[in-house]
Design an enzyme around this catalytic site. Structure first.
Site, PDB file in Angstrom:
ATOM      1  N   GLY A 157       0.796  -1.238   0.000  1.00  0.00           N
ATOM      2  CA  GLY A 157       0.000   0.000   0.000  1.00  0.00           C
ATOM      3  C   GLY A 157       0.820   1.275   0.000  1.00  0.00           C
ATOM      4  CE  LYS A 164      -6.203  13.013   4.494  1.00  0.00           C
ATOM      5  NZ  LYS A 164      -4.944  13.186   3.760  1.00  0.00           N
ATOM      6  CB  THR A 187      10.796   3.417  -5.667  1.00  0.00           C
ATOM      7  OG1 THR A 187      11.269   4.395  -6.597  1.00  0.00           O
ATOM      8  CG2 THR A 187      11.198   2.035  -6.128  1.00  0.00           C
ATOM      9  CB  SER A 247       8.213  10.706  -2.553  1.00  0.00           C
ATOM     10  OG  SER A 247       6.952  10.673  -1.903  1.00  0.00           O
ATOM     11  CB  VAL A 299      12.790  27.644   9.227  1.00  0.00           C
ATOM     12  CG1 VAL A 299      13.492  26.769  10.255  1.00  0.00           C
ATOM     13  CG2 VAL A 299      11.382  27.989   9.682  1.00  0.00           C
ATOM     14  CB  ALA A 346      -2.823   8.348  -3.585  1.00  0.00           C
ATOM     15  CG  HIS A 357     -33.568  21.566  -2.490  1.00  0.00           C
ATOM     16  ND1 HIS A 357     -32.700  22.590  -2.193  1.00  0.00           N
ATOM     17  CD2 HIS A 357     -34.597  21.645  -1.604  1.00  0.00           C
ATOM     18  CE1 HIS A 357     -33.193  23.262  -1.159  1.00  0.00           C
ATOM     19  NE2 HIS A 357     -34.332  22.714  -0.795  1.00  0.00           N
TER      20      HIS A 357
HETATM   21  P1  FAD Z   1       4.563   5.321  -2.553  1.00  0.00           P
HETATM   22  O1  FAD Z   1       3.203   5.309  -2.015  1.00  0.00           O
HETATM   23  O2  FAD Z   1       5.586   6.123  -1.845  1.00  0.00           O
HETATM   24  O3  FAD Z   1       5.009   3.797  -2.629  1.00  0.00           O
HETATM   25  C1  FAD Z   1       6.302   3.434  -2.999  1.00  0.00           C
HETATM   26  C2  FAD Z   1       6.592   2.060  -2.415  1.00  0.00           C
HETATM   27  O4  FAD Z   1       7.811   1.590  -2.940  1.00  0.00           O
HETATM   28  C3  FAD Z   1       6.777   2.086  -0.903  1.00  0.00           C
HETATM   29  O5  FAD Z   1       5.913   1.143  -0.301  1.00  0.00           O
HETATM   30  C4  FAD Z   1       8.237   1.724  -0.684  1.00  0.00           C
HETATM   31  O6  FAD Z   1       8.449   0.954   0.487  1.00  0.00           O
HETATM   32  C5  FAD Z   1       8.524   0.902  -1.933  1.00  0.00           C
HETATM   33  N1  FAD Z   1       9.944   0.903  -2.322  1.00  0.00           N
HETATM   34  C6  FAD Z   1      10.746   1.975  -2.485  1.00  0.00           C
HETATM   35  N2  FAD Z   1      11.963   1.580  -2.910  1.00  0.00           N
HETATM   36  C7  FAD Z   1      11.911   0.231  -3.011  1.00  0.00           C
HETATM   37  C8  FAD Z   1      12.846  -0.746  -3.419  1.00  0.00           C
HETATM   38  N3  FAD Z   1      14.077  -0.429  -3.864  1.00  0.00           N
HETATM   39  N4  FAD Z   1      12.474  -2.041  -3.388  1.00  0.00           N
HETATM   40  C9  FAD Z   1      11.217  -2.411  -2.980  1.00  0.00           C
HETATM   41  N5  FAD Z   1      10.303  -1.509  -2.590  1.00  0.00           N
HETATM   42  C10 FAD Z   1      10.636  -0.216  -2.631  1.00  0.00           C
HETATM   43  N6  FAD Z   1      -2.064  11.827  -1.585  1.00  0.00           N
HETATM   44  C11 FAD Z   1      -3.355  11.945  -1.920  1.00  0.00           C
HETATM   45  O7  FAD Z   1      -3.704  11.789  -3.087  1.00  0.00           O
HETATM   46  N7  FAD Z   1      -4.308  12.219  -0.973  1.00  0.00           N
HETATM   47  C12 FAD Z   1      -3.989  12.415   0.323  1.00  0.00           C
HETATM   48  O8  FAD Z   1      -4.864  12.669   1.150  1.00  0.00           O
HETATM   49  C13 FAD Z   1      -2.642  12.301   0.705  1.00  0.00           C
HETATM   50  N8  FAD Z   1      -2.282  12.456   1.989  1.00  0.00           N
HETATM   51  C14 FAD Z   1      -0.988  12.290   2.342  1.00  0.00           C
HETATM   52  C15 FAD Z   1      -0.635  12.454   3.679  1.00  0.00           C
HETATM   53  C16 FAD Z   1       0.667  12.278   4.074  1.00  0.00           C
HETATM   54  C17 FAD Z   1       1.021  12.434   5.531  1.00  0.00           C
HETATM   55  C18 FAD Z   1       1.658  11.908   3.115  1.00  0.00           C
HETATM   56  C19 FAD Z   1       3.080  11.685   3.524  1.00  0.00           C
HETATM   57  C20 FAD Z   1       1.329  11.763   1.781  1.00  0.00           C
HETATM   58  C21 FAD Z   1       0.006  11.957   1.381  1.00  0.00           C
HETATM   59  N9  FAD Z   1      -0.376  11.827   0.052  1.00  0.00           N
HETATM   60  C22 FAD Z   1      -1.682  11.988  -0.300  1.00  0.00           C
HETATM   61  C23 FAD Z   1       0.605  11.529  -1.009  1.00  0.00           C
HETATM   62  C24 FAD Z   1       0.556  10.050  -1.406  1.00  0.00           C
HETATM   63  O9  FAD Z   1       0.780   9.261  -0.279  1.00  0.00           O
HETATM   64  C25 FAD Z   1       1.597   9.776  -2.470  1.00  0.00           C
HETATM   65  O10 FAD Z   1       1.432  10.671  -3.546  1.00  0.00           O
HETATM   66  C26 FAD Z   1       1.460   8.348  -2.997  1.00  0.00           C
HETATM   67  O11 FAD Z   1       1.619   7.414  -1.964  1.00  0.00           O
HETATM   68  C27 FAD Z   1       2.492   8.077  -4.098  1.00  0.00           C
HETATM   69  O12 FAD Z   1       2.319   6.786  -4.552  1.00  0.00           O
HETATM   70  P2  FAD Z   1       3.523   5.964  -5.211  1.00  0.00           P
HETATM   71  O13 FAD Z   1       2.944   4.653  -5.568  1.00  0.00           O
HETATM   72  O14 FAD Z   1       4.167   6.778  -6.257  1.00  0.00           O
HETATM   73  O15 FAD Z   1       4.619   5.810  -4.060  1.00  0.00           O
END
Ligand code: FAD
Length: 463
Positions: free
Chosen positions: A40, A52, A145, A147, A239, A318, A442
């Site tokens: 996830g 959330k 992967t 951020s 800062v 996401a 409404h």
């Molecule tokens: P990620 O979700 O970061 O998943 C990447 C995965 O890759 C991770 O599980 C990591 O462990 C894995 N990984 C990395 N390197 C390796 C490797 N070499 N080998 C194996 N596994 C690896 N977005 C929204 O749209 N709505 C929101 O309400 C929202 N709220 C947020 C609140 C917070 C506090 C934070 C921090 C982020 C929020 N975001 C939100 C942003 C959202 O979480 C990210 O944009 C989204 O998760 C990005 O998805 P992704 O699949 O690109 O990467």
């Protein structure tokens, strides 16, 4: 001997796991490598979902501690049970991450747990623990992967007194004072959670506004509301360092005296997660900020290797990662697949929520696009009055000549759900008149959207 897959997805965040499921639906033999034991990604484990859950619980707490009385509900002895609140958040996360594991099984996706490293030539090595290594070969490889939290010079995140959003989701005690560096979505959401639970929160922002990138008029209104709720702001401040002390952290600010806070949340953005990924070995270039550049088909500089989601930059959301993942694997499997970046909404889950899709007024002005604007306040919406959330408005921006909707911005109750109608409108190239002519039930908050669309043509009914 390496195990062969049609597609190897690295990372099981919303970008990676959704891409893996879609690819499996399209008939590919898919593997997904994730280094964490729970699937996830940031979103489910330490991002969207836990934040959330805490926003909802803290809002309920705030409501019971004051606003319920306004509605004739008297409560006595309301108490915060923070461990239970955190437990509810954690169990929500667990149920959802296990749900993804179930979806992997259902779609026959092979899951590898461990750190993935690219070897070049379509090979990936998965390392688990010290000695366990598995070699995989993929016709296609998708990097998802994500951020990790970023910081600023002289501010070291120690995970205790100076924290990222990850630790701010798990404070065992409400900090007396909390300084939040950064007035973006994450800073405001987490700041709001802890303010509601009793912390004195000060948000420090380098720019002279909050919510950079969102519509300026709404951001200004939102700032007023957040201030009235008790969040403190120092805007236009730089800062220059944070020193954690025994009791408090000292936060230095350029040109003014330093301030103190028990804890400091660094919410200045996120950086691409490419540590030990083997990008050099696989001949994959990155840009100056470390993001992986891709072409329209999400191809990196290495043949057969693609990248999507936070790791390629753009809006770190996401659902943006999900759309890219789907477009990428559909392109691989069928030759087609695209993302309409103009129809990707962005939401801040404060109360009221702030939601936005398409262009802001500032962007239209900068691009020299002539537009008409219609807005409608929730104060004039019957449902908003009934539920007691009358702050904010809906604003629709439409092309001056064609009336096509170019952008929409909402500050108000359930703005995050309401914006979906306008995202669909933009996706379907709708005009403001199309939305204005559609019947809206409404009494609903969505009627404010219809009225804002009518306002584009200067013919609102209720103001
Ligand atoms: P990620 O979700 O970061 O998943 C990447 C995965 O890759 C991770 O599980 C990591 O462990 C894995 N990984 C990395 N390197 C390796 C490797 N070499 N080998 C194996 N596994 C690896 N977005 C929204 O749209 N709505 C929101 O309400 C929202 N709220 C947020 C609140 C917070 C506090 C934070 C921090 C982020 C929020 N975001 C939100 C942003 C959202 O979480 C990210 O944009 C989204 O998760 C990005 O998805 P992704 O699949 O690109 O990467």
């Amino acid at each position: 001997m390496s195990t062969q897959h049609d597609l190897i997805v690295i990372g099981a965040g919303p970008g990676g796991y959704v891409a893996a499921i879609r690819a499996a639906q399209l008939g590919l033999n898919v593997a997904c490598i994730e280094k964490e034991s729970a699937l996830g990604g940031t979103c489910l484990r330490v991002g969207c979902i836990p934040s959330k859950a805490l926003l909802e619980s803290s809002e309920l707490f705030e409501q019971t501690s004051g606003h319920f009385a306004e509605r004739g509900i008297k409560l006595k002895g309301v108490e915060l049970d923070l461990p239970q609140m955190l437990e509810q958040k954690d169990s929500t996360v667990t149920s959802l991450t296990q749900g993804v594991a179930g979806l992997f099984k259902k779609n026959k996706i092979t899951r590898y747990e461990g750190h993935a490293q690219l070897q070049g030539g379509g090979k990936v090595v998965v390392k688990k623990g010290r000695d366990e290594t598995i070699e995989l070969a993929g016709t296609h490889i998708l990097i998802a992967t994500g951020s990790v939290p970023a910081t600023i010079p002289n501010v070291k995140i120690d995970g205790d007194r100076v924290v990222s959003s990850t630790e701010a989701l798990t404070f065992e005690k409400v900090p007396e004072t909390l300084a939040v560096i950064g007035a973006g979505a994450i800073g405001l959401e987490m700041g709001t959670v802890w303010r509601r639970l009793g912390s004195k929160v000060t948000v420090l922002e380098y720019l002279d506004r909050i919510l950079p990138g969102m519509d300026g008029e709404l951001a200004k209104q939102a700032l007023k509301v957040f201030k009235s709720q008790g969040l403190n702001f120092q805007l236009g401040v730089k800062v220059t360092g944070v020193k954690p002390g025994k009791k408090d952290c000292e936060i230095s600010i350029e040109g003014q005296s330093s301030i103190k806070a028990e804890r400091v949340l660094v919410a200045v953005g996120r950086k691409p997660n490419t540590q030990n990924l083997g990008l050099d070995t696989a001949n994959i270039e990155t840009d100056a900020r470390g993001f992986i550049p891709v072409n329209d088909h999400y191809q990196t500089t290495a043949k057969g290797v693609y990248a999507i989601g936070d790791v390629i930059g753009g809006a770190m959301l996401a659902h943006k990662a999900e759309e890219e993942g789907i477009a990428c694997v559909e392109r691989i499997a069928t030759g087609y697949g695209h993302v309409n970046y103009n129809a990707i909404p962005a939401i801040v889950y404060t109360s009221p929520e702030v939601a936005s899709v398409g262009k802001t007024e500032e962007q239209l002005q900068e691009a020299g696009v002539k537009y008409k604007k219609g807005s409608f306040p929730f104060a004039a919406n019957g449902r908003a009055r009934a539920i007691g959330h009358t702050g904010g408005m809906v604003k629709i921006l439409a092309d001056e000549k064609t009336d096509r909707i170019l952008g929409a911005h909402i500050l108000g109750p359930h703005a995050g759900d309401l914006i979906a109608e306008l995202a669909v409108a933009i996706e379907f190239h709708a005009s403001a008149e199309d939305v204005a002519r559609a019947s809206h039930a409404h009494p609903t908050l969505a009627e404010a959207i219809k009225e804002a669309a009518l306002a584009v043509d200067k013919r609102t009914i209720h103001i």
